[in-house]
Design an enzyme around this catalytic site. Structure first.
Site, PDB file in Angstrom:
ATOM      1  N   GLU A   1      -9.879  24.214   2.808  1.00 34.20           N
ATOM      2  CA  GLU A   1     -11.297  24.410   2.149  1.00 34.20           C
ATOM      3  C   GLU A   1     -12.242  24.259   3.692  1.00 34.20           C
ATOM      4  OE1 GLU A   1     -12.383  20.094  -0.089  1.00 34.20           O
ATOM      5  OE2 GLU A   1     -10.191  20.941  -1.105  1.00 34.20           O
TER       6      GLU A   1
ATOM      7  N   GLU B   1      -3.255  23.346  -7.537  1.00 36.78           N
ATOM      8  CA  GLU B   1      -3.978  22.180  -6.968  1.00 36.78           C
ATOM      9  C   GLU B   1      -4.488  22.265  -8.769  1.00 36.78           C
ATOM     10  OE1 GLU B   1      -6.523  20.177  -5.005  1.00 36.78           O
ATOM     11  OE2 GLU B   1      -5.411  21.102  -3.353  1.00 36.78           O
TER      12      GLU B   1
HETATM   13  O1  9MR Z   1      -7.010  13.970  -5.752  1.00 38.34           O
HETATM   14  C1  9MR Z   1      -6.871  13.266  -4.445  1.00 38.34           C
HETATM   15  C2  9MR Z   1      -7.787  12.097  -4.475  1.00 38.34           C
HETATM   16  O2  9MR Z   1      -6.665  11.534  -5.519  1.00 38.34           O
HETATM   17  C3  9MR Z   1      -7.754  11.432  -2.962  1.00 38.34           C
HETATM   18  O3  9MR Z   1      -8.248   9.968  -3.086  1.00 38.34           O
HETATM   19  C4  9MR Z   1      -8.550  12.334  -2.474  1.00 38.34           C
HETATM   20  C5  9MR Z   1      -8.913  11.882  -0.877  1.00 38.34           C
HETATM   21  O4  9MR Z   1      -7.844  12.163  -0.783  1.00 38.34           O
HETATM   22  O5  9MR Z   1      -8.118  13.585  -2.844  1.00 38.34           O
HETATM   23  C6  9MR Z   1      -8.094  13.894  -3.638  1.00 38.34           C
HETATM   24  O6  9MR Z   1      -6.940  15.354  -3.815  1.00 38.34           O
HETATM   25  C7  9MR Z   1      -7.960  16.840  -2.958  1.00 38.34           C
HETATM   26  C8  9MR Z   1      -7.453  17.277  -2.126  1.00 38.34           C
HETATM   27  O7  9MR Z   1      -6.546  16.859  -1.681  1.00 38.34           O
HETATM   28  C9  9MR Z   1      -7.995  18.935  -2.365  1.00 38.34           C
HETATM   29  N1  9MR Z   1      -8.126  18.950  -2.952  1.00 38.34           N
HETATM   30  C10 9MR Z   1      -9.583  18.170  -3.598  1.00 38.34           C
HETATM   31  C11 9MR Z   1      -8.292  17.304  -4.622  1.00 38.34           C
HETATM   32  C12 9MR Z   1      -9.582  16.328  -5.142  1.00 38.34           C
HETATM   33  O8  9MR Z   1     -10.772  15.875  -4.500  1.00 38.34           O
END
Ligand code: 9MR
Length: 370
Positions: free
Chosen positions: A159, A274
């Site tokens: 990102e 994702e």
């Molecule tokens: O789904 C993930 C959530 O459980 C965590 O708290 C968060 C922070 O680590 O990250 C979320 O996953 C993200 C992913 O790593 C990157 N793309 C967006 C996802 C949703 O926020």
């Protein structure tokens, strides 16, 4: 092994790394035609999902995971803030549990993610520019070395594009960008490559999939970043497209395919990393909502899998029981009614939903990879 585990009824099977069965937990019956990874593998593709050490304590969920996934992604355990909460004090216990689970069950692991502005440890903000660059290099090197040979694809940077931040190159104004400059991007790829010559190295991003002005700008930013990395000689090999799809927003197969072809023309492969559906704009009733979400997934995957450079599909979780969308951290995820989000292939009771069937049908219809 899977056949026994997927009989309807109480889960009597001990899954390595999982707690024992609890009353009331049921497992889905075996899917006619096979699980999602088997269908993907028949086409030279991989299918998997994100999971977590917390989810490993739920036997019915892990039975479905074993039945459907050939690829495991840690939902949070491999991010920088988790691995190094204090400078130099690394902890890998939770991530190692996921690697153990994957190894015992013959699954591959995607590495997610080395650099992400939302998972930088707090202590980074105490560092000078030079200290920040050294900490980044140390983190990327130590993390990739730690699981060298065990990660198929690393999301090296996640990102890094944000056109709304106002830079002409569309790069996100992150701590690393502000401290090190845009050079942090190729640097990270070079360090990861040196630490594991065999892992495939990916740039991963969201918000590119729809036929909206917002998505189009994001696609321009991503293409610009990939071209810049290539020009800098950075070893980027894969584009990860998160595919957090938004029901109610337009999706145009031809426009999306043209973007994937542009990426493939750079010599990159592509992974869907994702996948889930935000159904906030859909009616509350589960039947029509699930049908519309599945239709979007099917159209998206049909278009995506037509591109031969696409090699993997990963959903961001397997069951509605555990989804970041339900957490409602983003305003665009919050429904105006009290209905709960239904973004994933299985419902709360681990029954397969139309999204599951849409993924299965898209994989079955996908052209085989060479
Ligand atoms: O789904 C993930 C959530 O459980 C965590 O708290 C968060 C922070 O680590 O990250 C979320 O996953 C993200 C992913 O790593 C990157 N793309 C967006 C996802 C949703 O926020």
């Amino acid at each position: 092994m899977i056949g026994a585990a997927t009989r309807r009824g109480l889960l009597a099977l001990a899954i390595p790394g999982c707690a024992t069965a609890q009353p009331g937990m049921v497992t889905p019956p075996a899917a006619p035609g096979g699980g999602l990874h088997a269908r993907a593998a028949a086409k030279g593709l991989a299918f998997g999902a994100a999971t977590s050490t917390r989810q490993m304590a739920e036997p019915d969920l892990m039975a479905a995971f074993l039945a459907d996934c050939g690829l495991l992604v840690a939902e949070y355990e491999m991010k920088w803030a988790e691995l190094e909460p204090q400078p130099g004090n690394r902890r890998t216990r939770r991530a190692d549990q996921l690697f153990d689970f994957a190894r015992r069950n013959g699954m591959a692991v995607r590495g997610h993610t080395l650099l992400w502005h939302e998972s930088e440890p707090r202590w980074l903000s105490d560092l000078s520019a030079r200290g920040t660059a050294a900490a980044m290099a140390q983190h990327v090197d130590a993390t990739v070395l730690c699981w060298r040979g065990q990660v198929t694809t690393w999301d090296v940077v996640n990102e890094a594009v944000a056109p709304e931040d106002g830079r002409p190159d569309f790069l996100r104004r992150t701590w690393l960008l502000n401290r090190i400059g845009p050079d942090y991007l190729p640097q990270a790829f070079h360090i990861a490559r040196a630490a594991d010559p065999n892992a495939r190295l990916a740039y991963n991003d969201f918000g590119c999939e729809h036929a909206t002005a917002w998505s189009r700008r994001r696609r321009l930013g991503v293409l610009g970043l990939l071209r810049g990395l290539r020009q800098a000689g950075a070893p980027v090999q894969v584009l990860g497209m998160q595919a957090h799809l938004q029901a109610g927003q337009p999706f145009e197969a031809s426009e999306w395919r043209a973007f994937l072809a542009d990426v493939a023309a750079l010599g990159l492969t592509i992974e869907v990393t994702e996948l889930d559906v935000n159904c906030r704009a859909l009616p509350a009733a589960a039947g029509p909502r699930d049908a519309a979400a599945a239709d979007l997934v099917r159209r998206f995957l049909d278009a995506t899998l037509e591109e031969p450079a696409v090699r993997a599909v990963v959903t961001w979780g397997l069951t509605d029981r555990h989804s970041w969308i339900r957490e409602g951290r983003l305003p665009e995820h919050r429904r105006r009614d009290t209905a709960r989000a239904r973004p994933l292939p299985y419902d709360d009771a681990m029954r397969r939903k139309p999204i599951w069937a849409a993924i299965a049908a898209a994989l079955d219809a996908a052209p085989p990879r060479g």
